[in-house]
Scaffold this motif. Structure first.
Motif, mmCIF file in Angstrom:
data_model
loop_
_atom_site.group_PDB
_atom_site.id
_atom_site.type_symbol
_atom_site.label_atom_id
_atom_site.label_comp_id
_atom_site.label_asym_id
_atom_site.label_seq_id
_atom_site.Cartn_x
_atom_site.Cartn_y
_atom_site.Cartn_z
ATOM 1 N N PHE A 174 0.822 -1.213 0.000
ATOM 2 C CA PHE A 174 0.000 0.000 0.000
ATOM 3 C C PHE A 174 0.858 1.266 0.000
ATOM 4 N N LEU A 175 2.105 1.167 0.475
ATOM 5 C CA LEU A 175 2.978 2.330 0.498
ATOM 6 C C LEU A 175 3.216 2.863 -0.917
ATOM 7 N N THR A 176 3.307 1.966 -1.896
ATOM 8 C CA THR A 176 3.476 2.402 -3.289
ATOM 9 C C THR A 176 2.256 3.187 -3.766
ATOM 10 N N ASP A 177 1.065 2.714 -3.366
ATOM 11 C CA ASP A 177 -0.151 3.465 -3.720
ATOM 12 C C ASP A 177 -0.138 4.871 -3.110
ATOM 13 N N VAL A 178 0.333 4.966 -1.863
ATOM 14 C CA VAL A 178 0.391 6.271 -1.204
ATOM 15 C C VAL A 178 1.358 7.195 -1.940
ATOM 16 N N LEU A 179 2.527 6.668 -2.337
ATOM 17 C CA LEU A 179 3.502 7.495 -3.044
ATOM 18 C C LEU A 179 2.972 7.950 -4.400
ATOM 19 N N TRP A 180 2.275 7.044 -5.117
ATOM 20 C CA TRP A 180 1.686 7.436 -6.399
ATOM 21 C C TRP A 180 0.664 8.572 -6.213
ATOM 22 N N SER A 181 -0.205 8.412 -5.214
ATOM 23 C CA SER A 181 -1.215 9.450 -4.973
ATOM 24 C C SER A 181 -0.564 10.767 -4.559
ATOM 25 N N ALA A 182 0.468 10.701 -3.698
ATOM 26 C CA ALA A 182 1.143 11.920 -3.261
ATOM 27 C C ALA A 182 1.801 12.639 -4.425
ATOM 28 N N SER A 183 2.450 11.863 -5.340
ATOM 29 C CA SER A 183 3.088 12.501 -6.494
ATOM 30 C C SER A 183 2.057 13.177 -7.390
ATOM 31 N N ARG A 184 0.880 12.573 -7.536
ATOM 32 C CA ARG A 184 -0.155 13.164 -8.375
ATOM 33 C C ARG A 184 -0.729 14.442 -7.747
ATOM 34 N N ILE A 185 -1.039 14.377 -6.435
ATOM 35 C CA ILE A 185 -1.667 15.539 -5.802
ATOM 36 C C ILE A 185 -0.703 16.703 -5.736
ATOM 37 N N TYR A 186 0.558 16.439 -5.350
ATOM 38 C CA TYR A 186 1.502 17.542 -5.219
ATOM 39 C C TYR A 186 1.919 18.078 -6.588
ATOM 40 N N GLY A 187 1.978 17.214 -7.604
ATOM 41 C CA GLY A 187 2.311 17.692 -8.946
ATOM 42 C C GLY A 187 1.225 18.562 -9.542
ATOM 43 N N GLY A 188 -0.012 18.074 -9.514
ATOM 44 C CA GLY A 188 -1.117 18.874 -10.050
ATOM 45 C C GLY A 188 -1.337 20.150 -9.264
ATOM 46 N N PHE A 189 -1.182 20.062 -7.929
ATOM 47 C CA PHE A 189 -1.362 21.258 -7.104
ATOM 48 C C PHE A 189 -0.265 22.279 -7.385
ATOM 49 N N ALA A 190 0.962 21.817 -7.618
ATOM 50 C CA ALA A 190 2.058 22.741 -7.912
ATOM 51 C C ALA A 190 1.812 23.489 -9.215
ATOM 52 N N LEU B 75 -11.454 11.408 -22.475
ATOM 53 C CA LEU B 75 -11.468 11.406 -23.939
ATOM 54 C C LEU B 75 -10.329 12.253 -24.506
ATOM 55 N N TRP B 76 -10.021 13.382 -23.839
ATOM 56 C CA TRP B 76 -9.012 14.301 -24.366
ATOM 57 C C TRP B 76 -7.585 13.854 -24.045
ATOM 58 N N PHE B 77 -7.362 13.357 -22.817
ATOM 59 C CA PHE B 77 -5.997 13.063 -22.367
ATOM 60 C C PHE B 77 -5.742 11.590 -22.086
ATOM 61 N N GLY B 78 -6.752 10.721 -22.258
ATOM 62 C CA GLY B 78 -6.545 9.311 -21.983
ATOM 63 C C GLY B 78 -6.697 9.007 -20.503
ATOM 64 N N VAL B 79 -6.226 7.815 -20.095
ATOM 65 C CA VAL B 79 -6.370 7.362 -18.711
ATOM 66 C C VAL B 79 -5.021 7.316 -18.009
ATOM 67 N N GLY B 80 -4.018 8.010 -18.528
ATOM 68 C CA GLY B 80 -2.695 8.009 -17.912
ATOM 69 C C GLY B 80 -2.581 9.039 -16.795
ATOM 70 N N GLU B 81 -1.330 9.423 -16.487
ATOM 71 C CA GLU B 81 -1.067 10.343 -15.398
ATOM 72 C C GLU B 81 -1.546 11.759 -15.719
ATOM 73 N N VAL B 82 -1.512 12.135 -16.989
ATOM 74 C CA VAL B 82 -1.936 13.482 -17.353
ATOM 75 C C VAL B 82 -3.388 13.710 -16.967
ATOM 76 N N GLU B 83 -4.215 12.700 -17.132
ATOM 77 C CA GLU B 83 -5.637 12.830 -16.793
ATOM 78 C C GLU B 83 -5.820 13.148 -15.309
ATOM 79 N N LYS B 84 -5.039 12.491 -14.416
ATOM 80 C CA LYS B 84 -5.144 12.760 -12.982
ATOM 81 C C LYS B 84 -4.705 14.188 -12.666
ATOM 82 N N TRP B 85 -3.602 14.616 -13.277
ATOM 83 C CA TRP B 85 -3.102 15.968 -13.021
ATOM 84 C C TRP B 85 -4.097 17.025 -13.485
#
Length: 517
Positions: A315-331, A375-385
């Motif tokens: 689960f630690l990997t899931d936490v790191l993935w979520s943290a990278s997404r939230i802090y990246g998009g927020f930045a 539809l515009w950005f797919g289901v990758g990391e860009v969509e989350k950001w």
């Protein structure tokens, strides 16, 4: 006589450039040449230059324009003087019978005095503002006819019988009387205002003294009542020891004041008490059998599920993935919202250009954009950001604009008074004053970013806290779902602590100002 050269359009020196000459034809007559100091006879109609404002006349003599004054038949020159003191035009004036001294800029001209007789009187000019007077002096010897500024010496004695009614005052005296009456009325009004202001100030001071006396009397009455209160016999010592914290808390609550700081220890104690009360209520509901454990698991099951997630399910990997997404998009949202919000809060034109559109988009739910973003950005990391960016940017922009717009106007006006430019005011006044509010806006909106992150990870995500929560919810593993939610809360507490530490480090003066207030 030679043909005169054109003079039309030339500025008149007497009128101080306020009027111009025009060319007119004057009939024959005797004129006094000011430059030559002698009269000049004009036999035939001649072209003259004449000022339309003051009547000054110019004639072409010996290949140049010379100023002339009519003396034919004792006619007075039509020229109107400008008052040298006020710089205004003069008006017609009737001289009263008296003696008048000739004056100039230096004072009275010695030996030059004129008498105005009652039977003939005298017509002249007078400044309507300062009252300066001038009369027409006929030519004498080599002295040309001219307007002479004069000052009254004394009034001649009355020759009419004492019983005769007083003469009607001239229009000018009526004007003076009216002006004096208006000045006296204004002075009376000013005195009344000063008196009213003084009475208001005295009344305000009296009310203030009465309030202070009332507060002092209330304090004395409370102290006297407390001193007269008989000592009470309390409960047994054991009960006093058990209830001492509660009684101390009640005593503190009785002395609570608005926006007053409390000791750090008291603050931490109250914060921990909230978590203890929450956990205690949770334990009572689950271990007491008041709720179905399938819907609300007990704390022990949640702890077991969390231990399994971190130890066995990575689960630690899931936490790191979520943290990278939230802090990246927020930045990304913060890097765009901070400069744009500063300019919108500082310049109304930029605010008018962008604020209506941002208000329009802000009321659209970000979750409704998720299908379009996929539809515009797919289901990758860009969509989350992108989901996090849309959910945070427009709300964060409004908070930053308010923080910048709330900078006190006296600070900006003081900077301008000291000679600062717009760039210096923006860089050295507005930004330092607005940064604490901007930091508060960032701290508030990063919590909202976690909400939209979980929504983004619920759709087509392979890793992340939202993906884990969605997977465990399908199998009704509510303990794991609660463990994931609590993990997000713990990450939020750590993030909030980091923001608080950065705030105290960057703006130590803010706490000093709050303590002084």
């Amino acid at each position: 006589m030679a043909t005169p050269k054109p003079i039309a359009g030339k500025n008149c020196a007497c009128c101080k450039g306020k009027s111009t000459f025009g060319t007119v034809t004057i009939a024959s007559g005797l004129y006094w040449m000011v430059d030559k100091g002698r009269p000049c006879e004009v036999a035939n109609p001649e072209d003259f230059g004449c000022c339309s404002q003051c009547g000054r006349m110019m004639m072409w003599l010996e290949d140049k324009w010379s100023e002339v004054v009519t003396t034919d038949g004792g006619k007075r020159r039509a020229r109107r003087l400008w008052c040298p003191t006020c710089g205004q035009d003069t008006e017609d004036h009737h001289f009263e019978p008296a003696e008048y001294d000739a004056v100039n800029e230096e004072g009275i001209i010695s030996g030059d005095r004129y008498m105005v007789d009652r039977r003939t009187g005298e017509q002249g000019i007078r400044c309507g503002k300062c009252g300066r007077m001038a009369m027409w002096i006929e030519p004498e010897g080599e002295r040309p006819p001219h307007w002479q500024w004069v000052r009254r010496v004394e009034r001649l004695p009355e020759t009419r019988p004492a019983a005769a009614p007083a003469a009607r005052p001239p229009a000018e005296d009526a004007k003076d009387a009216k002006k004096r009456a208006e000045a006296e009325a204004r002075a009376a009004r000013e005195r009344e205002k000063e008196k009213a202001r003084g009475l208001a100030a005295e009344e305000k001071e009296a009310r203030k003294r009465e309030a202070e006396e009332a507060r002092a009397a209330a304090k004395e009455a409370a102290a006297a009542a407390k001193a007269a209160r008989p000592p009470r016999t309390g409960p047994p010592l054991v009960l006093q020891i058990v209830t001492a914290p509660w009684h101390a808390f009640c005593r503190q609550c009785s002395h609570v004041e608005l926006r007053k700081d409390i000791p750090k220890r008291t603050y931490n104690t109250l914060a921990i008490a909230t978590f203890v009360a929450f956990v205690a209520t949770w334990c009572i509901l689950t271990y007491g059998g008041f709720v179905n454990l399938s819907f609300i698991p007990s704390p022990s099951k949640v702890i077991q599920a969390g231990r399994f997630l971190f130890a066995e399910d990575d689960f630690l990997t899931d936490v790191l993935w979520s943290a990278s997404r939230i802090y990246g998009g927020f930045a990304v949202a913060a890097c765009l919202a901070i400069p744009l919000g500063i300019f919108m809060g500082s310049f109304k034109r930029i605010e008018a250009l962008i604020s209506p559109f941002c208000s329009f988009v802000r009321y659209m739910p970000p979750t409704a954009f998720v299908p379009l973003i996929i539809l515009w950005f797919g289901v990758g990391e860009v969509e989350k950001w992108v989901v996090i960016f849309i959910g945070v940017f427009f709300y964060l922009l409004v908070l930053i604009v308010d923080a910048v717009a709330n900078v006190e106007i006296p600070l900006i006006e003081t900077a301008y008074t000291l000679g600062a430019s717009k760039t210096q005011v923006l860089r050295k006044v507005i930004l330092p004053a607005a940064w604490p509010g901007i930091m508060d806006a960032l701290k508030a909106m990063i919590g909202a970013g976690w909400t939209y992150l979980i929504v983004a990870e619920l759709v087509a995500a392979e890793r992340g806290i939202g993906h884990m929560i969605n997977s465990m919810a399908r199998t009704m593993n509510t303990a794991a779902v609660m463990a994931g939610i609590i993990t997000v809360g713990l990450i939020g507490v750590v993030t909030n602590a980091l923001f608080e530490g950065a705030y105290a480090l960057l703006f130590p003066w803010k706490r000093k100002v709050a303590a002084a207030d």
